[in-house]
Design an enzyme around this catalytic site. Sequence first.
Site, PDB file in Angstrom:
ATOM      1  N   THR A  51       8.190 -13.364 -22.392  1.00  0.00           N
ATOM      2  CA  THR A  51       7.069 -13.173 -21.471  1.00  0.00           C
ATOM      3  C   THR A  51       5.911 -14.061 -21.888  1.00  0.00           C
ATOM      4  O   THR A  51       5.770 -14.390 -23.067  1.00  0.00           O
ATOM      5  CB  THR A  51       6.601 -11.700 -21.450  1.00  0.00           C
ATOM      6  OG1 THR A  51       5.520 -11.572 -20.530  1.00  0.00           O
ATOM      7  CG2 THR A  51       6.145 -11.204 -22.809  1.00  0.00           C
ATOM      8  N   ASN A  82       2.948 -12.960 -20.639  1.00  0.00           N
ATOM      9  CA  ASN A  82       1.900 -11.973 -20.402  1.00  0.00           C
ATOM     10  C   ASN A  82       1.476 -11.380 -21.764  1.00  0.00           C
ATOM     11  O   ASN A  82       2.214 -10.623 -22.383  1.00  0.00           O
ATOM     12  CB  ASN A  82       2.468 -10.894 -19.457  1.00  0.00           C
ATOM     13  CG  ASN A  82       1.481  -9.795 -19.153  1.00  0.00           C
ATOM     14  OD1 ASN A  82       0.641  -9.468 -19.976  1.00  0.00           O
ATOM     15  ND2 ASN A  82       1.604  -9.214 -17.965  1.00  0.00           N
ATOM     16  N   ASP A 100      11.135  -6.667 -16.497  1.00  0.00           N
ATOM     17  CA  ASP A 100      10.537  -6.938 -15.201  1.00  0.00           C
ATOM     18  C   ASP A 100      10.097  -5.587 -14.668  1.00  0.00           C
ATOM     19  O   ASP A 100      10.860  -4.617 -14.700  1.00  0.00           O
ATOM     20  CB  ASP A 100      11.519  -7.625 -14.253  1.00  0.00           C
ATOM     21  CG  ASP A 100      10.774  -8.356 -13.138  1.00  0.00           C
ATOM     22  OD1 ASP A 100       9.686  -8.898 -13.407  1.00  0.00           O
ATOM     23  OD2 ASP A 100      11.264  -8.381 -11.998  1.00  0.00           O
ATOM     24  N   PHE A 105      -3.899  -3.519 -17.752  1.00  0.00           N
ATOM     25  CA  PHE A 105      -3.835  -4.722 -16.926  1.00  0.00           C
ATOM     26  C   PHE A 105      -3.173  -4.382 -15.594  1.00  0.00           C
ATOM     27  O   PHE A 105      -2.747  -3.243 -15.363  1.00  0.00           O
ATOM     28  CB  PHE A 105      -3.069  -5.845 -17.651  1.00  0.00           C
ATOM     29  CG  PHE A 105      -1.591  -5.587 -17.831  1.00  0.00           C
ATOM     30  CD1 PHE A 105      -1.130  -4.772 -18.852  1.00  0.00           C
ATOM     31  CD2 PHE A 105      -0.651  -6.151 -16.965  1.00  0.00           C
ATOM     32  CE1 PHE A 105       0.226  -4.519 -19.010  1.00  0.00           C
ATOM     33  CE2 PHE A 105       0.711  -5.911 -17.116  1.00  0.00           C
ATOM     34  CZ  PHE A 105       1.147  -5.087 -18.143  1.00  0.00           C
ATOM     35  N   GLY A 106      -3.072  -5.385 -14.746  1.00  0.00           N
ATOM     36  CA  GLY A 106      -2.336  -5.236 -13.492  1.00  0.00           C
ATOM     37  C   GLY A 106      -2.840  -4.076 -12.633  1.00  0.00           C
ATOM     38  O   GLY A 106      -4.038  -3.945 -12.365  1.00  0.00           O
ATOM     39  N   TYR A 107      -1.933  -3.204 -12.232  1.00  0.00           N
ATOM     40  CA  TYR A 107      -2.269  -2.089 -11.344  1.00  0.00           C
ATOM     41  C   TYR A 107      -2.773  -0.854 -12.113  1.00  0.00           C
ATOM     42  O   TYR A 107      -2.951   0.210 -11.501  1.00  0.00           O
ATOM     43  CB  TYR A 107      -1.036  -1.709 -10.507  1.00  0.00           C
ATOM     44  CG  TYR A 107      -0.568  -2.815  -9.575  1.00  0.00           C
ATOM     45  CD1 TYR A 107      -1.151  -2.989  -8.317  1.00  0.00           C
ATOM     46  CD2 TYR A 107       0.443  -3.693  -9.951  1.00  0.00           C
ATOM     47  CE1 TYR A 107      -0.734  -4.002  -7.460  1.00  0.00           C
ATOM     48  CE2 TYR A 107       0.874  -4.716  -9.103  1.00  0.00           C
ATOM     49  CZ  TYR A 107       0.274  -4.855  -7.868  1.00  0.00           C
ATOM     50  OH  TYR A 107       0.680  -5.864  -7.024  1.00  0.00           O
ATOM     51  N   ASP A 108      -2.997  -0.973 -13.413  1.00  0.00           N
ATOM     52  CA  ASP A 108      -3.434   0.193 -14.206  1.00  0.00           C
ATOM     53  C   ASP A 108      -4.671   0.906 -13.633  1.00  0.00           C
ATOM     54  O   ASP A 108      -4.710   2.146 -13.622  1.00  0.00           O
ATOM     55  CB  ASP A 108      -3.701  -0.207 -15.665  1.00  0.00           C
ATOM     56  CG  ASP A 108      -2.414  -0.403 -16.467  1.00  0.00           C
ATOM     57  OD1 ASP A 108      -1.349   0.009 -15.974  1.00  0.00           O
ATOM     58  OD2 ASP A 108      -2.479  -0.958 -17.572  1.00  0.00           O
ATOM     59  N   LYS A 111      -1.483   5.095 -23.277  1.00  0.00           N
ATOM     60  CA  LYS A 111      -0.587   4.476 -22.289  1.00  0.00           C
ATOM     61  C   LYS A 111       0.797   4.308 -22.911  1.00  0.00           C
ATOM     62  O   LYS A 111       1.813   4.595 -22.284  1.00  0.00           O
ATOM     63  CB  LYS A 111      -1.151   3.129 -21.811  1.00  0.00           C
ATOM     64  CG  LYS A 111      -0.220   2.449 -20.815  1.00  0.00           C
ATOM     65  CD  LYS A 111      -0.709   1.097 -20.317  1.00  0.00           C
ATOM     66  CE  LYS A 111       0.363   0.465 -19.424  1.00  0.00           C
ATOM     67  NZ  LYS A 111       0.057  -0.917 -19.015  1.00  0.00           N
ATOM     68  N   ARG A 159       7.127   1.149 -19.520  1.00  0.00           N
ATOM     69  CA  ARG A 159       7.641   0.138 -20.457  1.00  0.00           C
ATOM     70  C   ARG A 159       8.055   0.806 -21.766  1.00  0.00           C
ATOM     71  O   ARG A 159       9.083   0.464 -22.355  1.00  0.00           O
ATOM     72  CB  ARG A 159       6.572  -0.941 -20.701  1.00  0.00           C
ATOM     73  CG  ARG A 159       7.100  -2.172 -21.436  1.00  0.00           C
ATOM     74  CD  ARG A 159       6.144  -3.352 -21.373  1.00  0.00           C
ATOM     75  NE  ARG A 159       5.956  -3.820 -20.017  1.00  0.00           N
ATOM     76  CZ  ARG A 159       4.888  -3.545 -19.276  1.00  0.00           C
ATOM     77  NH1 ARG A 159       3.870  -2.865 -19.782  1.00  0.00           N
ATOM     78  NH2 ARG A 159       4.811  -3.950 -18.030  1.00  0.00           N
TER      79      ARG A 159
HETATM   80  P1  ITT Z   1       6.341 -11.851 -17.350  1.00  0.00           P
HETATM   81  O1  ITT Z   1       7.224 -12.006 -16.155  1.00  0.00           O
HETATM   82  O2  ITT Z   1       5.952 -13.148 -18.009  1.00  0.00           O
HETATM   83  O3  ITT Z   1       6.868 -10.870 -18.346  1.00  0.00           O
HETATM   84  P2  ITT Z   1       4.450 -10.710 -15.441  1.00  0.00           P
HETATM   85  O4  ITT Z   1       2.978 -10.447 -15.576  1.00  0.00           O
HETATM   86  O5  ITT Z   1       4.909 -11.619 -14.350  1.00  0.00           O
HETATM   87  O6  ITT Z   1       4.943 -11.206 -16.877  1.00  0.00           O
HETATM   88  P3  ITT Z   1       6.211  -8.588 -14.327  1.00  0.00           P
HETATM   89  O7  ITT Z   1       6.841  -9.601 -13.442  1.00  0.00           O
HETATM   90  O8  ITT Z   1       7.091  -7.688 -15.117  1.00  0.00           O
HETATM   91  O9  ITT Z   1       5.164  -9.296 -15.347  1.00  0.00           O
HETATM   92  O10 ITT Z   1       5.231  -7.608 -13.573  1.00  0.00           O
HETATM   93  C1  ITT Z   1       4.848  -7.798 -12.242  1.00  0.00           C
HETATM   94  C2  ITT Z   1       3.449  -7.312 -12.030  1.00  0.00           C
HETATM   95  O11 ITT Z   1       3.445  -5.882 -12.109  1.00  0.00           O
HETATM   96  C3  ITT Z   1       2.421  -7.777 -13.048  1.00  0.00           C
HETATM   97  O12 ITT Z   1       1.868  -9.011 -12.696  1.00  0.00           O
HETATM   98  C4  ITT Z   1       1.393  -6.667 -12.979  1.00  0.00           C
HETATM   99  O13 ITT Z   1       0.537  -6.868 -11.872  1.00  0.00           O
HETATM  100  C5  ITT Z   1       2.254  -5.453 -12.680  1.00  0.00           C
HETATM  101  N1  ITT Z   1       2.538  -4.711 -13.915  1.00  0.00           N
HETATM  102  C6  ITT Z   1       3.601  -4.848 -14.762  1.00  0.00           C
HETATM  103  N2  ITT Z   1       3.504  -3.972 -15.782  1.00  0.00           N
HETATM  104  C7  ITT Z   1       2.372  -3.257 -15.562  1.00  0.00           C
HETATM  105  C8  ITT Z   1       1.702  -2.218 -16.258  1.00  0.00           C
HETATM  106  O14 ITT Z   1       2.188  -1.716 -17.395  1.00  0.00           O
HETATM  107  N3  ITT Z   1       0.575  -1.737 -15.759  1.00  0.00           N
HETATM  108  C9  ITT Z   1       0.057  -2.224 -14.607  1.00  0.00           C
HETATM  109  N4  ITT Z   1       0.596  -3.218 -13.896  1.00  0.00           N
HETATM  110  C10 ITT Z   1       1.746  -3.729 -14.364  1.00  0.00           C
END
Ligand code: ITT
Length: 199
Positions: free
Chosen positions: A7, A9, A69, A152-155, A175, A181
């Site tokens: 990853t 990320n 993923d 991060f992300g949708y947290d 978390k 995860r």
């Molecule tokens: P890699 O593919 O490099 O691992 P990524 O950020 O693209 O990193 P994913 O494809 O697994 O990760 O995740 C898709 C999206 O889902 C990611 O961009 C976030 O917006 C969201 N996401 C994944 N895990 C999350 C988490 O634990 N909490 C909140 N949002 C999450």
Amino acid sequence: MRLLLATRNQHKVREISQLLRGDGFEVIGLDSLPALPEIIEDQPTLEGNARKKAAAAAQGSGLWALADDTGLEVAALWRAPGVFSARYAGPGCDFAANNRKLLSALQGTAAKKRAAVFRTVMALCGPDGAAMIEEGRLEGFITEELRGSDGFGYDPVFFVPAAGKTLAEMKPEEKNALSHRAAALEKMLPHIRNLAHDA
Ligand code: ITT
């Protein structure tokens, strides 16, 4: 032994390194191996992308590689954004744009109809092509506004009823104690520990 997290990320590298702390692994991310080619996530399922990321990283590095993923599935949106979670608001979009799009897609939807699940599919692959797959889930509800600044992300929009707060209102350890995860990694741990044992 060295374990490659497939990853870029940094939030994931941090989360998974914390979860594996004490297990005697030197955990590295793809940023430590800049020569490896970019892995395109073009598979139609979370499992397909997780497998592809782990297999490509293992083959390119000669190390065992772990990839996940993750997708957010919202019942009222027919399980969208799902496998498209990273680019829900369009190519190259950021976390804030994805959250804005999600909240506006759910505008007017009653609280009890905002059920959602985070699904993580994790793949562990060896340089010879051996692969193991595990899955973790976390059920919750989408809030009506952003809450919290951790994670991060949708947290900030993912409310966990058992905790009474969003994932972004939790400290990293909180978390990690209940996340999708962490659940996938928990199932994967025996396979990972076997590697260290056999090495
Ligand atoms: P890699 O593919 O490099 O691992 P990524 O950020 O693209 O990193 P994913 O494809 O697994 O990760 O995740 C898709 C999206 O889902 C990611 O961009 C976030 O917006 C969201 N996401 C994944 N895990 C999350 C988490 O634990 N909490 C909140 N949002 C999450």
